[in-house]
Scaffold this motif. Structure first.
Motif, PDB file in Angstrom:
ATOM      1  N   LEU A  76       0.822  -1.201   0.000  1.00 24.71           N
ATOM      2  CA  LEU A  76       0.000   0.000   0.000  1.00 24.71           C
ATOM      3  C   LEU A  76       0.863   1.260   0.000  1.00 24.71           C
ATOM      4  CD1 LEU A  76      -2.859   1.186   0.178  1.00 24.71           C
ATOM      5  CD2 LEU A  76      -2.719   0.982   2.666  1.00 24.71           C
ATOM      6  N   LEU A  77       2.057   1.155   0.603  1.00 23.73           N
ATOM      7  CA  LEU A  77       2.988   2.292   0.606  1.00 23.73           C
ATOM      8  C   LEU A  77       3.610   2.527  -0.769  1.00 23.73           C
ATOM      9  CD1 LEU A  77       4.921   1.636   3.942  1.00 23.73           C
ATOM     10  CD2 LEU A  77       3.036   3.225   3.575  1.00 23.73           C
ATOM     11  N   ARG A  78       3.501   1.506  -1.673  1.00 20.79           N
ATOM     12  CA  ARG A  78       4.134   1.549  -2.991  1.00 20.79           C
ATOM     13  C   ARG A  78       5.629   1.865  -2.843  1.00 20.79           C
ATOM     14  NH1 ARG A  78      -0.624   4.125  -6.879  1.00 20.79           N
ATOM     15  NH2 ARG A  78      -2.296   2.848  -6.010  1.00 20.79           N
TER      16      ARG A  78
ATOM     17  N   ALA B  95       4.468   8.606   0.981  1.00 19.56           N
ATOM     18  CA  ALA B  95       3.592   7.474   1.269  1.00 19.56           C
ATOM     19  C   ALA B  95       2.132   7.915   1.301  1.00 19.56           C
ATOM     20  CB  ALA B  95       3.976   6.838   2.601  1.00 19.56           C
ATOM     21  N   ALA B  96       1.867   9.085   1.882  1.00 19.02           N
ATOM     22  CA  ALA B  96       0.502   9.608   1.926  1.00 19.02           C
ATOM     23  C   ALA B  96      -0.012   9.895   0.516  1.00 19.02           C
ATOM     24  CB  ALA B  96       0.457  10.878   2.774  1.00 19.02           C
ATOM     25  N   THR B  97       0.856  10.423  -0.328  1.00 21.17           N
ATOM     26  CA  THR B  97       0.484  10.677  -1.720  1.00 21.17           C
ATOM     27  C   THR B  97       0.057   9.386  -2.401  1.00 21.17           C
ATOM     28  OG1 THR B  97       2.079  12.497  -1.838  1.00 21.17           O
ATOM     29  CG2 THR B  97       1.269  11.625  -3.927  1.00 21.17           C
ATOM     30  N   ASN B  98       0.811   8.322  -2.161  1.00 13.23           N
ATOM     31  CA  ASN B  98       0.478   7.018  -2.742  1.00 13.23           C
ATOM     32  C   ASN B  98      -0.874   6.518  -2.240  1.00 13.23           C
ATOM     33  OD1 ASN B  98       2.958   7.027  -4.041  1.00 13.23           O
ATOM     34  ND2 ASN B  98       3.973   5.853  -2.450  1.00 13.23           N
ATOM     35  N   MET B  99      -1.167   6.761  -0.966  1.00 19.05           N
ATOM     36  CA  MET B  99      -2.427   6.302  -0.404  1.00 19.05           C
ATOM     37  C   MET B  99      -3.609   7.124  -0.907  1.00 19.05           C
ATOM     38  SD  MET B  99      -1.444   5.217   3.478  1.00 19.05           S
ATOM     39  CE  MET B  99      -0.333   3.825   3.734  1.00 19.05           C
ATOM     40  N   PHE B 100      -3.401   8.417  -1.093  1.00 18.94           N
ATOM     41  CA  PHE B 100      -4.451   9.232  -1.715  1.00 18.94           C
ATOM     42  C   PHE B 100      -4.744   8.706  -3.122  1.00 18.94           C
ATOM     43  CE2 PHE B 100      -3.058  12.865   1.173  1.00 18.94           C
ATOM     44  CZ  PHE B 100      -4.178  12.765   1.976  1.00 18.94           C
ATOM     45  N   ASN B 101      -3.682   8.334  -3.823  1.00 23.10           N
ATOM     46  CA  ASN B 101      -3.842   7.779  -5.162  1.00 23.10           C
ATOM     47  C   ASN B 101      -4.662   6.482  -5.107  1.00 23.10           C
ATOM     48  OD1 ASN B 101      -3.120   7.612  -8.072  1.00 23.10           O
ATOM     49  ND2 ASN B 101      -2.053   5.775  -7.404  1.00 23.10           N
ATOM     50  N   GLU B 102      -4.336   5.631  -4.131  1.00 29.87           N
ATOM     51  CA  GLU B 102      -5.068   4.378  -3.934  1.00 29.87           C
ATOM     52  C   GLU B 102      -6.551   4.652  -3.680  1.00 29.87           C
ATOM     53  OE1 GLU B 102      -5.278   0.159  -3.387  1.00 29.87           O
ATOM     54  OE2 GLU B 102      -3.438   1.280  -3.741  1.00 29.87           O
ATOM     55  N   TYR B 103      -6.813   5.584  -2.781  1.00 28.36           N
ATOM     56  CA  TYR B 103      -8.179   5.894  -2.387  1.00 28.36           C
ATOM     57  C   TYR B 103      -8.989   6.477  -3.544  1.00 28.36           C
ATOM     58  CZ  TYR B 103     -12.072   8.179   0.010  1.00 28.36           C
ATOM     59  OH  TYR B 103     -13.331   8.596   0.387  1.00 28.36           O
ATOM     60  N   TYR B 104      -8.435   7.476  -4.200  1.00 26.93           N
ATOM     61  CA  TYR B 104      -9.209   8.162  -5.236  1.00 26.93           C
ATOM     62  C   TYR B 104      -9.330   7.341  -6.521  1.00 26.93           C
ATOM     63  CZ  TYR B 104      -9.700  12.306  -2.409  1.00 26.93           C
ATOM     64  OH  TYR B 104     -10.063  13.170  -1.399  1.00 26.93           O
ATOM     65  N   ASP B 105      -8.348   6.502  -6.800  1.00 25.67           N
ATOM     66  CA  ASP B 105      -8.497   5.593  -7.945  1.00 25.67           C
ATOM     67  C   ASP B 105      -9.655   4.625  -7.699  1.00 25.67           C
ATOM     68  OD1 ASP B 105      -6.499   6.737  -9.379  1.00 25.67           O
ATOM     69  OD2 ASP B 105      -5.087   5.076  -9.246  1.00 25.67           O
TER      70      ASP B 105
ATOM     71  N   GLY C  65      -0.126  -4.212 -10.905  1.00 27.54           N
ATOM     72  CA  GLY C  65       0.730  -3.371 -10.084  1.00 27.54           C
ATOM     73  C   GLY C  65       0.522  -3.662  -8.617  1.00 27.54           C
ATOM     74  N   ILE C  66       1.232  -2.937  -7.755  1.00 28.61           N
ATOM     75  CA  ILE C  66       1.125  -3.188  -6.322  1.00 28.61           C
ATOM     76  C   ILE C  66       0.058  -2.325  -5.694  1.00 28.61           C
ATOM     77  CG2 ILE C  66       3.514  -3.929  -6.136  1.00 28.61           C
ATOM     78  CD1 ILE C  66       4.215  -1.229  -5.021  1.00 28.61           C
ATOM     79  N   GLY C  67      -0.575  -1.444  -6.488  1.00 22.21           N
ATOM     80  CA  GLY C  67      -1.710  -0.708  -5.994  1.00 22.21           C
ATOM     81  C   GLY C  67      -2.921  -1.627  -5.973  1.00 22.21           C
TER      82      GLY C  67
ATOM     83  N   LEU D 212      -7.621   6.272   3.683  1.00 25.20           N
ATOM     84  CA  LEU D 212      -7.671   7.729   3.774  1.00 25.20           C
ATOM     85  C   LEU D 212      -7.216   8.205   5.146  1.00 25.20           C
ATOM     86  CD1 LEU D 212      -8.438  10.342   2.320  1.00 25.20           C
ATOM     87  CD2 LEU D 212     -10.770  10.063   3.213  1.00 25.20           C
ATOM     88  N   THR D 213      -7.632   7.505   6.195  1.00 24.07           N
ATOM     89  CA  THR D 213      -7.252   7.885   7.558  1.00 24.07           C
ATOM     90  C   THR D 213      -5.746   7.778   7.769  1.00 24.07           C
ATOM     91  OG1 THR D 213      -9.393   7.155   8.438  1.00 24.07           O
ATOM     92  CG2 THR D 213      -7.568   7.357  10.005  1.00 24.07           C
ATOM     93  N   ILE D 214      -5.142   6.710   7.253  1.00 27.68           N
ATOM     94  CA  ILE D 214      -3.696   6.540   7.393  1.00 27.68           C
ATOM     95  C   ILE D 214      -2.957   7.649   6.650  1.00 27.68           C
ATOM     96  CG2 ILE D 214      -1.727   5.059   6.840  1.00 27.68           C
ATOM     97  CD1 ILE D 214      -3.553   2.659   7.231  1.00 27.68           C
ATOM     98  N   ALA D 215      -3.430   7.978   5.444  1.00 22.92           N
ATOM     99  CA  ALA D 215      -2.799   9.044   4.664  1.00 22.92           C
ATOM    100  C   ALA D 215      -2.836  10.370   5.427  1.00 22.92           C
ATOM    101  CB  ALA D 215      -3.499   9.189   3.319  1.00 22.92           C
ATOM    102  N   LEU D 216      -3.977  10.692   5.998  1.00 27.04           N
ATOM    103  CA  LEU D 216      -4.102  11.939   6.761  1.00 27.04           C
ATOM    104  C   LEU D 216      -3.251  11.900   8.033  1.00 27.04           C
ATOM    105  CD1 LEU D 216      -7.947  12.556   6.350  1.00 27.04           C
ATOM    106  CD2 LEU D 216      -6.078  13.798   5.238  1.00 27.04           C
ATOM    107  N   SER D 217      -3.147  10.706   8.630  1.00 25.18           N
ATOM    108  CA  SER D 217      -2.295  10.559   9.817  1.00 25.18           C
ATOM    109  C   SER D 217      -0.834  10.802   9.470  1.00 25.18           C
ATOM    110  CB  SER D 217      -2.460   9.154  10.414  1.00 25.18           C
ATOM    111  OG  SER D 217      -3.792   8.933  10.832  1.00 25.18           O
ATOM    112  N   PHE D 218      -0.406  10.298   8.323  1.00 28.20           N
ATOM    113  CA  PHE D 218       0.959  10.533   7.855  1.00 28.20           C
ATOM    114  C   PHE D 218       1.206  12.030   7.667  1.00 28.20           C
ATOM    115  CE2 PHE D 218       1.935   6.145   5.759  1.00 28.20           C
ATOM    116  CZ  PHE D 218       1.984   5.586   7.023  1.00 28.20           C
ATOM    117  N   PHE D 219       0.211  12.722   7.124  1.00 30.74           N
ATOM    118  CA  PHE D 219       0.320  14.178   6.976  1.00 30.74           C
ATOM    119  C   PHE D 219       0.463  14.836   8.346  1.00 30.74           C
ATOM    120  CE2 PHE D 219      -1.449  15.888   2.702  1.00 30.74           C
ATOM    121  CZ  PHE D 219      -0.426  15.250   2.035  1.00 30.74           C
TER     122      PHE D 219
END
Length: 310
Positions: free
Chosen positions: A24-26, A67-77, A89-91, A105-112
């Motif tokens: 998930l971290l890509r 890592a948060a950018t990658n997770m936002f990508n995962e979520y919005y895709d 791919g690994i996404g 999304l929560t993890i991405a925001l937590s990373f931020f």
């Protein structure tokens, strides 16, 4: 009709162990987070400045934002219906492994949030102007795939990622150590910015057909696969030529020519894309592109450090 982004299917209920969260971290993209920080810090060391705590804070913050950018990508895709069980791919942790979208999304925001706290420490030790730049970087990280007009869906994805994860991170890493910005720190950020952009381009080459069907307008789509691969080769060539030019003009040390040792990986990346049309066939080339950035950056750092003490 509302779309329930929390719903999962039996096919999605799979192993959610360490491997899923690691993917998930890509991780192949995290090179774009640590390479610029190490180079900026190595340049500061060349000027006689090095604060290990500032280095670690900047490194961790940069990795968390990537890592948060990658997770936002995962979520919005997922929300936009771009990922499915057959995505290559690994996404796709949401669609293939049953990870809840809200969790991603929560993890991405937590990373931020953690990156912000680290940013406060960095500002306390350097300048509060860093906070402004840091907030802009996080905003761009979110807007890369989030918001109504994602940057990743436009022809500017490679430029924006290269600028913010290359030049700006290198200069920030250098500035928080030295309190200034030099010509050498600027010119040495150029090839890294290009190689970070190359990682994004390789991703877009692999996903060209799927992105086209979903209405994206990436550079790879606009110029076609063959020309995109040629562009990738040009970006690699320019990066090596740039360092050679700096050495020849005595702007930088000849030790920086160590980066040439990463050329085989760049060659592998380009040849790995040529003649390929299926995403699964292009995965090794994508990996080689990220590895080129990693090895190039590592060798550039070694060259800077060696030239400092010789």
């Amino acid at each position: 009709m509302e779309t329930n982004v929390e719903a999962t299917t039996p096919m999605q209920m799979k192993n959610q162990g360490f491997k899923v969260w690691w993917q998930l971290l890509r991780p192949h993209t995290l090179t774009a987070g640590f390479v610029p920080v190490t180079i900026g810090t190595a340049l500061a060391l060349q000027d006689g400045e090095f604060n290990v705590l500032l280095f670690l804070a900047m490194l961790i913050a940069s990795l968390l934002i990537q890592a948060a950018t990658n997770m936002f990508n995962e979520y919005y895709d997922y929300v936009r219906g771009l990922d499915n069980e057959n995505s290559v791919g690994i996404g796709g942790a949401i669609v293939r492994d049953g990870v809840k979208p809200k969790t991603v999304l929560t993890i991405a925001l937590s990373f931020f949030g953690i990156a912000t706290l680290l940013g406060v420490y960095i500002c306390m030790e350097s300048s509060w102007w860093i906070a402004v730049i840091g907030l802009v970087c996080m905003l761009i990280a979110y807007l890369y795939t989030g918001g109504p007009y994602p940057i990743a869906y436009t022809p500017f994805g490679e430029i924006v990622s290269g600028l913010f994860m290359g030049l700006i991170i290198i200069l920030l890493s250098f500035y928080i150590q030295t309190g200034t910005v030099t010509l050498e720190s600027i010119v040495l950020s150029v090839p890294i910015s290009i190689l970070v952009g190359a990682i994004m381009l390789s991703n877009n080459i692999r996903d060209l057909d799927g992105d086209k069907e979903n209405g994206r307008k990436t550079v790879a789509i606009l110029i076609g696969r063959k020309n995109a691969v040629f562009l990738l080769a040009t970006m690699f060539t320019f990066s090596f030529a740039w360092i050679a030019g700096l050495a020849i003009m005595n702007i930088s040390s000849y030790w920086l020519l160590l980066v040439i040792l990463s050329a085989p990986k760049a060659y592998k990346a380009v040849t790995g894309f040529r003649g390929k049309t299926k995403p699964i066939e292009m995965m090794p080339a994508m990996k080689a592109t990220a590895q080129t950035n990693t090895i190039f950056g590592f060798l550039l750092t070694i060259g800077i450090v060696v030239s400092t003490f010789i």
